[in-house]
Design a protein around this motif. Structure first.
Motif, PDB file in Angstrom:
ATOM      1  N   GLY A 208      47.951  32.793  41.808  1.00 20.34           N
ATOM      2  CA  GLY A 208      47.295  31.848  40.914  1.00 20.34           C
ATOM      3  C   GLY A 208      45.781  31.815  41.021  1.00 20.34           C
ATOM      4  O   GLY A 208      45.133  30.955  40.428  1.00 20.34           O
ATOM      5  N   ARG A 209      45.189  32.729  41.769  1.00 21.30           N
ATOM      6  CA  ARG A 209      43.741  32.757  41.954  1.00 21.30           C
ATOM      7  C   ARG A 209      43.145  34.018  41.350  1.00 21.30           C
ATOM      8  O   ARG A 209      43.834  35.017  41.169  1.00 21.30           O
ATOM      9  N   LYS A 210      41.864  33.992  41.086  1.00 18.83           N
ATOM     10  CA  LYS A 210      41.155  35.131  40.517  1.00 18.83           C
ATOM     11  C   LYS A 210      40.170  35.680  41.529  1.00 18.83           C
ATOM     12  O   LYS A 210      39.426  34.940  42.168  1.00 18.83           O
ATOM     13  N   SER A 211      40.162  36.998  41.668  1.00 25.05           N
ATOM     14  CA  SER A 211      39.255  37.657  42.603  1.00 25.05           C
ATOM     15  C   SER A 211      37.814  37.498  42.167  1.00 25.05           C
ATOM     16  O   SER A 211      37.504  37.416  40.970  1.00 25.05           O
ATOM     17  N   ALA A 212      36.911  37.464  43.129  1.00 24.71           N
ATOM     18  CA  ALA A 212      35.490  37.604  42.810  1.00 24.71           C
ATOM     19  C   ALA A 212      35.280  38.986  42.192  1.00 24.71           C
ATOM     20  O   ALA A 212      36.061  39.904  42.421  1.00 24.71           O
ATOM     21  N   PRO A 213      34.241  39.156  41.384  1.00 22.13           N
ATOM     22  CA  PRO A 213      34.030  40.433  40.702  1.00 22.13           C
ATOM     23  C   PRO A 213      33.856  41.598  41.682  1.00 22.13           C
ATOM     24  O   PRO A 213      33.254  41.450  42.745  1.00 22.13           O
ATOM     25  N   ILE A 214      34.422  42.762  41.321  1.00 18.58           N
ATOM     26  CA  ILE A 214      34.249  43.987  42.099  1.00 18.58           C
ATOM     27  C   ILE A 214      33.101  44.773  41.481  1.00 18.58           C
ATOM     28  O   ILE A 214      33.111  45.085  40.290  1.00 18.58           O
TER      29      ILE A 214
END
Length: 391
Positions: A150-156
């Motif tokens: 349910g979480r979104k990664s920080a940008p790569i």
């Protein structure tokens, strides 16, 4: 409900890592076993462990308690059963108790009078030191799902070459530039404020703990875990670093486990495969002999506060105790007792006073204090392991 983690029957089999911590505080996957249980249960936990560890890892008993065998790793179905345990109920896996309900008024627990709930599904369990690396892939995948759901990664950053970005997660403050991240065979997790320096090649499964660093040009094969505040370079294959440990330079480390506050000297290598491809044997503290692991690949097991100098060579299946200092040419023996000072040419006793001076300096560099609790634990270990040292 009050949850208490206990060491169970495998504590001595997991030495040297359980000299300095309860079974619950072993790291496998991304999290320690304690952190896994607390995340699943939504509760803090305390510990029943060895008396000399109790001041650092205290036990809190309330009117109603559920005791959990810390050698078992949680999963959703197991946690559901345990969180609904009632009086005089216990969960078993084959002949081993996983968890049971108790009240503070009980003088003793008699499982004959308990309702036994048999858990028949697959469950991960850490019973031997080599389980920590050999089961790390499955534990890492489970932790990745637990932490990222349910979480979104920080940008790569676009400076990286990325395969299967859907299986890569960066926490806030994580930095990865000009590296190759391949999550084909397992997820890649980069913790808060951790850094992967330029030119690194990482094949998952891989976990980099908070504030940890992968040095320039590192080559890492999964499943590997680098614990919080650790620093790693060179070539690493299926290794677990607990926390605050360093392998900052070139050299190979494979199928290995390092406790906390370890340091691996530049160009140190460990063998993880015997020349005759035979099964690896590993020192067993209970039998005081070398036991079959059932593994063809098994490298170095190193307890907390142990260190080695540059160009150290470790044979296949080497066990190093707590607060050992190894240096010199040649291969040291496959079992290096705690508080050993030397190498292939022989060992003398590394006196606690000297070992503590080193520990204080190393810990201060990471903003941690070498306190009286730590000194008392390490002093106890010095006394307990005397029989294996030969001056």
């Amino acid at each position: 409900m009050n949850y208490i983690l206990f060491d169970g029957t495998v504590r001595n089999a997991l030495l040297p890592f359980t000299y300095t911590r309860p079974v619950a505080d072993i790291r496998v996957g991304i999290l320690t076993i304690r952190e896994k249980w607390e995340k699943y249960l939504g509760n803090t936990t305390t510990t029943i462990t060895e008396e000399y560890l109790a001041e650092k890892y205290p036990m809190v008993e309330l009117e109603e308690n559920v005791l959990i065998n810390a050698s078992f790793l949680p999963n959703p179905n197991l946690v559901d059963i345990i969180s609904n345990l009632k009086e005089n109920e216990a969960v078993f896996y084959e002949e081993e108790v996983i968890a049971f309900y108790t009240k503070d008024t009980q003088e003793e627990v008699k499982f004959d009078s308990y309702k036994a709930i048999e858990f028949k599904e697959d469950v991960l369990r850490i019973e031997h030191p080599w389980d920590i690396f050999s089961k790390n892939g499955a534990a890492l995948k489970a932790d990745f799902e637990l932490l990222t759901e349910g979480r979104k990664s920080a940008p790569i950053s676009k400076t990286n070459t990325v395969m299967h970005p859907e299986h890569i997660f960066l926490e806030d403050g994580a930095t990865v530039e000009c590296s190759i991240l391949n999550a084909t065979d397992g997820p890649i997790y980069i913790g808060k404020d951790a850094e992967v320096m330029e030119g690194s090649i990482i094949r998952g499964g891989f976990a980099l703990g908070a504030h940890a660093i992968v040095k320039l040009g590192a080559k890492i094969y999964g499943p590997t875990t680098i614990g919080p505040h650790s620093r790693v370079g060179g070539e690493v294959n299926n290794v677990v670093f607990f926390a605050y440990s360093n392998k900052g330079h070139d050299g190979f480390l494979g199928n290995a486990v390092l406790g906390e506050w370890c340091n691996i000297g530049a160009d140190t290598n460990n063998s993880n495969l015997k020349n005759n491809y035979d099964q690896v044997r590993l020192w067993n503290y209970e039998t005081e002999g070398f036991a079959k692991t059932g593994l063809q690949f098994c490298g170095l097991m190193m307890g907390d506060h142990s260190k080695c100098g540059i160009n150290t060579m470790f044979n296949t299946g080497t066990v190093v105790g707590v607060s050992a200092n190894i240096f010199g040419s040649g291969f040291p023996r496959n079992f290096v007792p705690s508080y050993s000072w030397g190498g292939a040419s022989g060992f003398s006793t590394y006196l606690p006073k000297k070992a503590f001076e080193t520990a204080k300096v190393m810990m201060a560099r990471r903003g941690q204090e070498f306190d009286e609790k730590e000194a008392a634990i390490l002093t106890h270990i010095f006394e307990e392991t005397k029989k294996w040292r030969k001056d």
